[in-house]
Design a protein around this motif. Structure first.
Motif, PDB file in Angstrom:
ATOM      1  N   ALA A 103      12.732  -1.686   7.266  1.00 18.98           N
ATOM      2  CA  ALA A 103      12.143  -1.107   6.116  1.00 18.98           C
ATOM      3  C   ALA A 103      10.860  -1.647   5.711  1.00 18.98           C
ATOM      4  N   VAL A 104       9.842  -1.842   6.806  1.00 19.72           N
ATOM      5  CA  VAL A 104       8.689  -2.624   6.677  1.00 19.72           C
ATOM      6  C   VAL A 104       7.338  -1.279   6.120  1.00 19.72           C
ATOM      7  N   VAL A 105       6.894  -1.281   5.379  1.00 13.39           N
ATOM      8  CA  VAL A 105       5.784  -0.598   4.747  1.00 13.39           C
ATOM      9  C   VAL A 105       4.440  -1.434   4.831  1.00 13.39           C
ATOM     10  N   SER A 106       3.445  -0.652   5.740  1.00 11.57           N
ATOM     11  CA  SER A 106       2.317  -1.273   5.716  1.00 11.57           C
ATOM     12  C   SER A 106       0.984  -0.576   4.926  1.00 11.57           C
ATOM     13  N   GLN A 107       0.112  -1.309   4.584  1.00  8.57           N
ATOM     14  CA  GLN A 107      -1.165  -0.413   3.898  1.00  8.57           C
ATOM     15  C   GLN A 107      -2.332  -1.194   4.520  1.00  8.57           C
ATOM     16  N   HIS A 108      -3.193  -0.068   4.736  1.00 13.98           N
ATOM     17  CA  HIS A 108      -4.629  -0.416   5.187  1.00 13.98           C
ATOM     18  C   HIS A 108      -5.813   0.217   4.672  1.00 13.98           C
ATOM     19  N   PRO A 109      -6.692  -0.308   4.224  1.00 16.18           N
ATOM     20  CA  PRO A 109      -7.110  -1.870   4.504  1.00 16.18           C
ATOM     21  C   PRO A 109      -6.487  -2.536   3.090  1.00 16.18           C
TER      22      PRO A 109
ATOM     23  N   PRO B 149       2.098  -4.029   0.916  1.00 13.90           N
ATOM     24  CA  PRO B 149       1.321  -4.989   0.384  1.00 13.90           C
ATOM     25  C   PRO B 149       0.155  -4.812  -0.627  1.00 13.90           C
ATOM     26  N   GLY B 150      -0.132  -3.574  -0.867  1.00 11.61           N
ATOM     27  CA  GLY B 150      -1.123  -3.355  -1.905  1.00 11.61           C
ATOM     28  C   GLY B 150      -2.666  -3.116  -1.127  1.00 11.61           C
ATOM     29  N   THR B 151      -3.535  -2.569  -1.816  1.00 11.86           N
ATOM     30  CA  THR B 151      -4.934  -2.396  -1.392  1.00 11.86           C
ATOM     31  C   THR B 151      -5.708  -2.905  -2.540  1.00 11.86           C
ATOM     32  N   ARG B 152      -6.549  -3.834  -2.661  1.00 10.88           N
ATOM     33  CA  ARG B 152      -7.413  -3.892  -3.812  1.00 10.88           C
ATOM     34  C   ARG B 152      -8.709  -3.312  -3.480  1.00 10.88           C
ATOM     35  N   LEU B 153      -8.902  -2.359  -4.450  1.00 18.39           N
ATOM     36  CA  LEU B 153     -10.251  -1.507  -4.310  1.00 18.39           C
ATOM     37  C   LEU B 153     -11.228  -2.164  -5.514  1.00 18.39           C
ATOM     38  N   THR B 154     -12.494  -2.426  -5.094  1.00 14.73           N
ATOM     39  CA  THR B 154     -13.516  -2.880  -5.831  1.00 14.73           C
ATOM     40  C   THR B 154     -14.620  -1.902  -5.821  1.00 14.73           C
ATOM     41  N   VAL B 155     -15.035  -1.141  -6.881  1.00 15.48           N
ATOM     42  CA  VAL B 155     -16.019  -0.212  -6.712  1.00 15.48           C
ATOM     43  C   VAL B 155     -17.543  -0.932  -7.475  1.00 15.48           C
ATOM     44  N   LEU B 156     -18.365  -1.001  -7.018  1.00 19.09           N
ATOM     45  CA  LEU B 156     -19.608  -1.683  -7.542  1.00 19.09           C
ATOM     46  C   LEU B 156     -20.448  -0.559  -8.290  1.00 19.09           C
TER      47      LEU B 156
ATOM     48  N   SER C 124      -8.953  -1.069  -8.806  1.00 17.04           N
ATOM     49  CA  SER C 124      -7.451  -1.509  -9.256  1.00 17.04           C
ATOM     50  C   SER C 124      -6.654  -1.854  -7.996  1.00 17.04           C
ATOM     51  N   PHE C 125      -5.631  -2.246  -8.083  1.00 16.47           N
ATOM     52  CA  PHE C 125      -4.910  -2.562  -6.912  1.00 16.47           C
ATOM     53  C   PHE C 125      -3.887  -1.295  -6.912  1.00 16.47           C
ATOM     54  N   TYR C 126      -3.958  -0.940  -5.573  1.00 21.68           N
ATOM     55  CA  TYR C 126      -3.368   0.502  -5.108  1.00 21.68           C
ATOM     56  C   TYR C 126      -2.028   0.064  -4.320  1.00 21.68           C
ATOM     57  N   ILE C 127      -0.845   0.701  -4.637  1.00 18.58           N
ATOM     58  CA  ILE C 127       0.328   0.174  -3.932  1.00 18.58           C
ATOM     59  C   ILE C 127       1.192   1.374  -3.406  1.00 18.58           C
ATOM     60  N   CYS C 128       1.571   1.357  -2.437  1.00 16.85           N
ATOM     61  CA  CYS C 128       2.395   2.557  -1.901  1.00 16.85           C
ATOM     62  C   CYS C 128       3.667   2.103  -1.755  1.00 16.85           C
ATOM     63  N   SER C 129       4.922   2.899  -1.760  1.00 15.95           N
ATOM     64  CA  SER C 129       5.987   2.712  -1.413  1.00 15.95           C
ATOM     65  C   SER C 129       6.411   3.800  -0.461  1.00 15.95           C
ATOM     66  N   ALA C 130       7.748   3.705   0.008  1.00 14.99           N
ATOM     67  CA  ALA C 130       8.520   4.714   0.750  1.00 14.99           C
ATOM     68  C   ALA C 130       9.809   4.632   0.576  1.00 14.99           C
ATOM     69  N   GLY C 131      10.514   5.736   0.532  1.00 14.70           N
ATOM     70  CA  GLY C 131      11.779   5.989   0.096  1.00 14.70           C
ATOM     71  C   GLY C 131      12.490   6.377   1.576  1.00 14.70           C
TER      72      GLY C 131
ATOM     73  N   SER D 242     -16.561   7.730  -1.334  1.00 15.72           N
ATOM     74  CA  SER D 242     -15.062   7.940  -0.924  1.00 15.72           C
ATOM     75  C   SER D 242     -14.293   6.758  -0.403  1.00 15.72           C
ATOM     76  N   VAL D 243     -13.194   6.578  -0.472  1.00 20.73           N
ATOM     77  CA  VAL D 243     -12.277   5.420   0.322  1.00 20.73           C
ATOM     78  C   VAL D 243     -10.936   6.077   0.567  1.00 20.73           C
ATOM     79  N   LYS D 244     -10.600   5.768   1.831  1.00 24.26           N
ATOM     80  CA  LYS D 244      -9.272   6.401   2.300  1.00 24.26           C
ATOM     81  C   LYS D 244      -8.311   4.979   2.272  1.00 24.26           C
ATOM     82  N   ILE D 245      -7.027   5.137   1.862  1.00 29.13           N
ATOM     83  CA  ILE D 245      -6.227   4.031   2.024  1.00 29.13           C
ATOM     84  C   ILE D 245      -4.848   4.917   2.773  1.00 29.13           C
TER      85      ILE D 245
END
Lengths: 117, 112
Positions: free
Chosen positions: A2-8, A110-117, A90-97, A18-21
Motif C-alpha cells: 500500500a505505497v503511494v508516491s507523489q512527484h515532484p 508524501p505530498g507536494t509543496r507548491l510555491t508560486v512566486l 499549498s501542500f497538495y496530497i493525494c491518497s488512493a483507495g 501550469s504545474v502537474k503533480i
C-alpha cells in the motif's frame, strides 16, 4: 504494501504557469484516488475524487477548470494547477483507495509543496 | 454530512507518559475510523484503524477505543517517545464511501 508516491515532492513556479503533480499507487490498483490541499497547521481539505476512466468529482468551491485531474490508469492520477497564482501555494496530497483490496482504507502520498512566486 | 470534532488541538507530555486524543462524530452511519500521524512536511500515515463492529483495538503502544452509542472514539499512546511527536488526525467514513471526514488535528509534543 500500500505505497503511494507523489512527484515532484516540491515545486517552485512563476505566476501564470501550469504545474502537474503525479500520484502513483506502487503496489496496488487504485480504483479511486483523492486529492487534498492542506494549509499550514490545518486539516486536510478534500478537493476532488477521481475514478479511473471517468471524470473527477470536485468538492464545492473547487474550480475544476483550474485544478485539472486525470486518472488515466489504475495506478496513476495527475493534478494540474493551471495558471497558478500565489494563493495556490499549498501542500497538495493525494491518497488512493485500494478498492478491491480492503474497503474504506486510504493510503496517502508524501505530498507536494507548491510555491508560486 | 459527517462532522468530526477532535480534542485537544495541542497536547504536551513528558517522555514515558501516556497521551489520549478524543474525537466525536455525528453520522451514525459511519463505520470506519482511522487515525493518521503526520510528520512535518510529509503526508499522513495510517497508524491504526477500527471498524464499528469492534470496541477496542491495540497495536503495541497504540490503542483505539470506539463507543458507537456515544459516537466517540479515542487514540491512546502509552510510553510516549520523542519520535511520537507529530500531528495526529482522526477520521470517520461511512459504508462503501472511501471518503473520510477528518478532524482538525492534534499536535502532540513529547518532551525528552
Amino acid at each position: 504494501g500500500a505505497v503511494v508516491s507523489q512527484h515532484p515532492s516540491w515545486v517552485i513556479c512563476k505566476s501564470g504557469t501550469s504545474v502537474k503533480i503525479e500520484c502513483r499507487s506502487l503496489d496496488f490498483q487504485a480504483t479511486t484516488m483523492f486529492w487534498y490541499r492542506q494549509f499550514p497547521k490545518q486539516s486536510l481539505m478534500l478537493m476532488a475524487t477521481s475514478n479511473e476512466g471517468s471524470k473527477a468529482t470536485y468538492e464545492q468551491g473547487v474550480e475544476k477548470d483550474k485544478f485539472l485531474i486525470n486518472h488515466a490508469s489504475l495506478t496513476l492520477s495527475t493534478l494540474t494547477v493551471t495558471s497558478a497564482h500565489p494563493e495556490d501555494s499549498s501542500f497538495y496530497i493525494c491518497s488512493a483507495g485500494p478498492g478491491l483490496r480492503r474497503g474504506n482504507e486510504q493510503f496517502f502520498g508524501p505530498g507536494t509543496r507548491l510555491t508560486v512566486l | 454530512g459527517e462532522n468530526v470534532e477532535q480534542h485537544p488541538s495541542t497536547l504536551s507530555v513528558q517522555e514515558g507518559d501516556s497521551a489520549v486524543i478524543k474525537c466525536t462524530y455525528s453520522d451514525s452511519a459511519s463505520n470506519y475510523f482511522p487515525w493518521y500521524k503526520q510528520e512535518l512536511g510529509k503526508g499522513p500515515q495510517l497508524i491504526i484503524d477500527i471498524r464499528s463492529n469492534v470496541g477496542e483495538k491495540k497495536d503495541q503502544r497504540i490503542a483505539v477505543t470506539l463507543n458507537k452509542t456515544a459516537k466517540h472514539f479515542s487514540l491512546h499512546i502509552t510510553e510516549t517517545q520523542p519520535e511520537d511527536s507529530a500531528v495526529y488526525f482522526c477520521a470517520a467514513s461511512a459504508g462503501g464511501s472511501y471518503i473520510p471526514t477528518f478532524g482538525r488535528g492534534t499536535s502532540l509534543i513529547v518532551h525528552p
